[in-house]
Write an enzyme that holds these catalytic residues in place. Structure first.
Site, short mmCIF file in Angstrom:
data_model
loop_
_atom_site.label_atom_id
_atom_site.label_comp_id
_atom_site.label_asym_id
_atom_site.label_seq_id
_atom_site.Cartn_x
_atom_site.Cartn_y
_atom_site.Cartn_z
N HIS A 253 0.87 -1.18 0.00
CA HIS A 253 0.00 0.00 0.00
C HIS A 253 0.90 1.23 0.00
CE1 HIS A 253 -3.12 2.86 0.86
NE2 HIS A 253 -4.03 1.90 0.76
N ARG A 398 -3.69 -5.88 -7.42
CA ARG A 398 -5.11 -5.77 -7.09
C ARG A 398 -5.62 -4.34 -7.29
NH1 ARG A 398 -7.92 -4.38 -2.09
NH2 ARG A 398 -5.89 -3.92 -1.22
#
Length: 877
Positions: A253, A398
Site C-alpha cells: 500500500h 489488485r
C-alpha cells in the site's frame, strides 16, 4: 488411489474432535460469508468456523476505503472489468474478473440486506467514491472510512444468529487431515489457545475444509495487516500438496502512516480514498511526485504509486514522502475520514495543519492457493476464498477495493457448490453416517514432519523480506534471500511445538515460497518490480509462476496460461464438432502425423487466435488506428446487425472473438440463435466492451460470422427446395482449410446434414480407387477385410456398377453426375438395399426433381466451398 504426499508440522495428537459438514478457517468477510451462505442454502448443513482471534477481529475490520461494485447508473460491470484488467497488468484471469464484476452488485445488495449500513447521499442512493485505478465512482463506504468495521459487524451479527454455525475462537489451524482412501481432505487439526470450551490441539472433521485465513503481511517488517496474518492458510495448503500461484505479486500500500525509521509490525493505513477526494503526494520540497507518471496521476494503480514513492525515496535519500490534505478543511475530514483523522492525531500529526508522512508497506497478496472459478484447489476437499486464494481476479496488482468484493462473490460460489455436495450426500445418507462418525484415528495424519522454525528467527525473516522482496527487487538480492531463508529452515537445534514455533514455521514457509516465486519471474510486472529488469517481458505475461512444496523443498515452475472461458460458452463451442467424427484421433494417427489434440472448444480458441494474428501480426501488434483515436477507458455498446435476409450461424465464434480481444471485459446478449432465420435490419447480438476492443475484434468476428451464416443461408435454400420429398441435403469435404468443423456446423444450422468429416469416418471407394484396386468389387472387399466395422460407401458413375457394389457389401452408393432418368432407374434397381446419394451437376432449379426420384441425399459440395457470405455488420451505438 494413493493419497498425495503431505508434509505436516510437529504437534501433539488431537485430544478432542468436533464434526461438521463444512469447516471454515477464518473470520473475515470471506469466511463469514461462506459459512452464512452455506447454512442458508441447506436445510441441515452444519459449519464449524475457526478463527485465530475473536470472531469480530478479522482483517476485514481494518479495511478503510470501501468495497467496489458497479452500482451507479452511469457505471457498468464492463467498465469495472476494464479497470481491473488494466490494474492486473495482463495477469488476471478474464473469466474470474467477469464473474467478479457481473456478480458483484448482487453480492453487495446481499450484504446490505444483512443490515450493513453504507453511507448514503441525501436522496438515499449509495454514496460512491473513487480510488486508485478506478475510472468511475464505484467504491461504497461506511462511516466515512470505517467500511470494514461495519461489514464485519453485520456479518458477525448474522453468523451469531445461525444455530448451525459453531464458532471456535483463539484457534490456529495446523494441518489438513486426509482420508486414507483417495487422499481427500476431511478436516483439519487446530490448537485452541487456552480460551473457550476446548483447549490444546483438537480436530475438526468435515468433508470440506475452506481456507479463508487472509493474508501474510506479517512476513514483512512493516505491514498494514494484523498480527495474526502470518500466512497460516497458505502454509497449511502448501503442506497439504496444493499449488500456489502468483505469490510474487505482493501489493505494497503506497500510503501507510510513517511512524519513524524503527517502526515495525502493523502500521496505520492512510486510505487512498483520500486521494480519491483530492489529496496528492509530495516530496519534502512540496513537489507533486505523481505528475507525468501516469494518466490517472495520484489515482494511478497502487503498484505504480508505490513504485514511484520508492524511487523518490531512493533518489532523495529519505524514508518517506508526504500526503497533502490541508485543503480538505475540517468538515471533510470529520465527515469522510474520522478514523484516519483520529489515528493521525493519536500519533502526533494533525492533517488539518500539516502534511501526513507516508511510506509503502506490505498490504495485500494478489496470489495465493490456486483455485478454480468455484474456489476448489487441486487437493480434493480443500477450498480457498479471499486473500488466501488465487482466483485470478487480481493478476499482478489488485485494483483498490476489489478484495472485499472478491470475498463476497467467491464465498457465494463456494457455498453454492458445497450445498450441492451436501444435497448429494443426503441422498446417500446411510453410507455417509459412517464417514460422519469417523474418528481422528480414521483420518490420515501421517506424512513427513517438517522441522519447526525457531521463533527467534522471525525478526530476521521479516527484515530480510523487507530488504530483498520489498517494493523494488533485484535478481541478486532475491537469490541471496532464497539462500538465507533456506538456511533458516534448518534449525541448529530441535524446536519444541507450540504456538510461537508454529507461527514462525508458517511465516518462514510462506517467505520461502514468495522469495522463490519472485526469483523465478525475471521481469517487472505489476506489483513485482525488478530494478535489474525494469521492463515487462511479453512472453512471461502468459507464464504464471507456480510454487509447491515437495517435502521441505520449494519447487517452482512457470506454465503456459490458458485463460478460462464461461462454462456456457465452452459447452456451446464444444458442440461445434462433426457429430459422427471420432473426437480423439487414435494413438497411431497421433504418432504417425504428430497430431496435437485438445478439447473441441480449445481448437476453436486456436482458430480465433490464428485469425486475430492475421490482423495483429505486424508492427506494434495493435490496431494503430483504434489506439490513436479512442481513449483506453472508453466503453461502448455495439450491435451486430444483419444487412440481408438469411440464416444465422457462428454467434458463439463471434462471441469468442470479442471475449478473447477484450480479455473477458465484455458483456454479450444475443437476440438470435444459430439456425434462426433473420431479416435485414435484425439485431443478432449486442456487445458491450472497450471501444478499442470492439473495433479491434470487429473484422475477425464478422469474417467468421458472415462466412458461416452464408453457408447456413445457402443450405437453407436447398433444404427448402427439396421440402416434402424425404431427401436430405448434405455437404462434402470441400471445406475452407482449417475451418471444416465450422463449415459443417453451419450446414447443420441451415437444416442440412453432414457427410463424413475425415478420411477415417467411412470407407469411400471412388473412381481412382476402382482403377487402382482393379474393380469396384475388389476395392470394396479390400476395405471390408482391413476395416470390417467401418461404414462403406461406393461412388459409381454407371448403372452397371451398382450390382457389383451391392454384392460386395456397400451400404451407401453415391451416384455421380446421374441424370434424373438414370437416377430413377438406379433407385428402382437398388430397391432399398442401400442408401443412395446424388452428387455432381446439381442446381437449385433441378433439386426438387432429383429429390423426387427417391434418393436419400443430395450432396452439394458448393455449400461449404463457394457459398457467398451473408452481409452482417457491427454498428456502434
Amino acid at each position: 488411489m494413493t493419497p498425495a504426499r503431505q508434509t505436516r508440522i510437529e504437534a501433539p495428537e488431537p485430544g478432542w474432535t468436533v464434526h461438521a459438514d463444512v469447516a471454515v478457517v477464518g473470520s473475515g468477510i470471506a469466511g463469514l460469508s461462506t459459512a452464512l451462505r452455506y447454512v442458508r442454502a441447506t436445510s441441515a448443513g452444519r459449519v464449524v468456523l475457526v478463527t485465530k482471534d475473536r470472531l469480530s477481529t478479522g482483517s476485514t475490520a481494518y479495511a478503510q476505503g470501501g468495497i467496489a461494485a458497479a452500482m451507479a447508473p452511469e457505471d457498468g460491470p464492463v467498465a469495472h472489468m476494464v479497470d481491473t484488467l488494466l490494474a492486473g497488468a495482463g495477469m488476471c484471469d478474464p473469466h474470474a474478473v467477469h464473474v467478479l464484476a457481473t456478480e458483484g452488485p448482487d453480492a453487495l445488495r446481499w450484504l446490505i440486506s444483512l443490515g450493513a449500513e453504507f453511507d448514503r447521499e441525501d436522496d438515499g442512493a449509495l454514496s460512491l467514491t473513487r480510488e486508485g485505478g478506478h475510472r468511475a465512482d464505484r467504491v461504497a463506504h461506511a462511516g466515512g472510512d470505517a467500511t470494514g468495521a461495519e461489514i464485519q459487524r453485520a456479518l458477525v451479527q448474522a453468523v451469531l444468529s445461525e444455530e448451525r454455525i459453531e464458532v471456535v475462537e483463539h484457534a490456529v489451524a495446523l494441518d489438513a487431515l486426509r482420508d486414507p482412501v483417495g487422499g481427500a481432505v476431511c478436516g483439519a487439526t487446530l490448537h485452541v489457545m487456552g480460551e473457550g470450551e476446548r483447549d490444546g490441539v483438537g480436530a475438526v472433521l468435515a468433508p470440506a475444509l475452506v481456507l479463508a485465513t487472509g493474508g501474510m503481511g506479517q512476513v514483512f517488517a512493516a505491514t498494514t495487516n494484523p498480527t495474526v496474518s502470518t500466512g497460516d492458510g497458505l502454509a497449511l495448503a502448501a503442506r497439504a500438496g496444493a499449488r500456489l500461484r502468483d505469490l510474487e505479486f505482493i501489493q505494497f500500500h503506497p500510503t501507510v502512516l510513517w511512524l519513524g525509521p524503527h517502526a515495525r509490525g502493523r502500521q496505520p493505513l492512510v486510505s487512498e480514498a483520500l486521494r480519491g477526494e483530492g489529496a496528492y503526494l509530495v516530496d519534502a520540497e512540496g513537489r507533486r511526485i505523481m505528475e507525468g507518471v501516469h494518466e490517472l496521476g495520484d489515482l494511478a494503480p497502487r503498484d505504480v504509486v508505490a513504485r514511484t514513492i520508492a524511487r523518490t525515496m531512493a533518489e532523495q535519500g529519505t524514508d518517506h514522502v508526504y500526503l497533502e490534505t490541508r485543503h480538505f478543511g475540517r468538515s471533510t475530514w470529520e465527515r469522510r475520514f474520522p478514523t484516519i483523522l483520529a489515528s493521525c492525531r493519536d500519533h502526533g500529526i494533525d492533517p488539518l495543519s500539516e502534511v501526513i508522512p507516508v511510506a509503502p508497506a506490505a498490504h495485500y497478496a494478489s496470489g495465493g492457493v490456486e483455485t478454480d472459478i468455484d474456489g476448489r484447489t487441486g487437493v480434493p476437499g480443500l477450498w480457498a476464498v479471499g486473500e488466501v486464494a488465487r482466483t485470478g481476479v487480481h493478476g499482478a496488482n489488485r485494483l483498490a477495493s476489489n478484495s472485499l468484493l472478491e470475498g463476497l462473490v467467491y464465498a457465494d460460489r463456494i457455498a453454492a457448490r458445497l450445498a450441492d455436495q451436501t444435497r448429494d450426500r443426503e441422498q446417500t445418507r446411510a453410507g455417509e453416517q459412517t464417514r460422519a462418525g469417523r474418528s481422528v484415528a480414521g483420518a490420515m495424519t501421517t506424512g513427513a514432519t517438517a522441522p519447526l522454525a525457531d521463533p527467534d528467527t522471525t525478526a530476521t525473516v521479516r527484515a530480510l523480506m523487507s530488504r530483498d522482496a520489498g517494493v523494488l527487487r533485484t535478481g541478486e538480492g532475491l537469490a541471496a534471500l532464497v539462500d538465507r531463508l533456506d538456511a533458516l529452515a534448518v534449525p541448529a537445534e530441535p524446536v519444541a511445538p507450540g504456538v510461537a514455533a508454529w507461527e514462525a514455521t508458517n511465516l518462514l514457509t510462506v517467505a520461502r515460497l514468495v522469495a522463490a516465486a519472485a526469483l523465478r519471474r525475471t521481469e517487472s510486472r505489476g506489483a513485482h518490480q525488478r530494478a535489474d529488469t525494469p521492463e515487462p517481458r511479453p512472453e512471461l505475461r502468459v507464464r504464471p509462476v507456480v510454487v509447491r512444496l515437495e517435502g521441505d523443498t520449494i519447487v517452482t515452475t512457470d506454465e503456459i496460461r490458458e485463460p478460462s472461458l464461461p462454462p456456457a460458452l465452452v459447452s456451446e463451442l464444444d458442440a461445434i464438432v462433426f457429430p459422427l467424427a471420432q473426437p480423439d484421433p487414435s494413438p497411431e494417427a497421433r504418432a504417425e502425423f504428430a497430431l496435437p489434440w485438445t478439447a473441441p472448444h480449445q481448437s476453436h480458441v486456436d482458430t480465433v487466435r490464428r485469425a486475430l494474428a492475421e490482423d495483429l501480426t505486424a508492427g506494434p501488434r495493435i490496431d494503430v488506428t483504434t489506439v490513436a483515436t479512442i481513449p483506453a477507458d472508453q466503453v461502448r455498446t455495439a450491435h451486430v446487425v444483419a444487412r440481408a435476409d438469411g440464416t444465422v450461424s457462428g454467434l458463439a465464434l463471434a462471441e469468442l472473438v470479442f471475449w478473447t480481444v477484450a480479455e473477458g471485459a465484455v458483456e454479450v446478449s444475443r437476440q438470435a440463435e444459430d439456425g434462426d432465420s433473420v431479416k435485414r435490419g435484425d439485431v443478432l447480438m449486442t456487445v458491450t466492451a472497450r471501444t478499442r476492443d470492439l473495433l479491434t475484434a470487429e473484422r475477425t468476428a464478422l469474417n467468421l460470422l458472415t462466412h458461416m451464416s452464408g453457408i447456413a443461408t445457402a443450405t437453407r435454400a436447398w433444404v427448402d427446395a427439396v421440402a416434402g420429398t424425404g431427401a436430405r441435403i448434405r455437404d462434402s469435404r470441400k471445406t475452407t482449410p482449417g475451418l471444416r468443423a465450422l463449415d459443417k456446423y453451419a450446414v447443420r444450422c441451415g437444416g442440412g446434414v453432414n457427410h463424413r468429416y475425415c478420411l477415417s469416418d467411412a470407407g469411400l471407394v471412388k473412381d481412382n480407387h476402382v482403377v487402382a484396386a482393379g474393380g469396384v468389387g475388389e476395392a470394396v472387399r479390400a476395405i471390408r477385410s482391413r476395416f470390417p466395422d467401418l461404414p462403406l460407401e461406393v461412388e459409381v458413375d454407371r448403372v452397371d456398377q451398382i450390382e457389383d457394389a451391392l454384392a460386395a457389401g456397400a451400404e451407401e452408393i453415391l451416384l455421380d453426375n446421374f441424370s434424373v432418368e438414370r437416377l430413377t432407374e438406379a433407385v428402382a434397381l437398388v430397391d432399398g438395399r442401400a442408401r443412395l446419394e446424388s452428387s455432381g451437376g446439381l442446381t437449385l432449379d433441378t433439386a426438387a426433381d432429383v429429390a423426387a426420384t427417391g434418393v436419400d441425399y443430395l450432396a452439394v459440395g458448393a455449400l461449404t466451398h463457394s457459398s457467398p457470405a451473408l452481409d452482417i455488420a457491427l454498428d456502434l451505438s
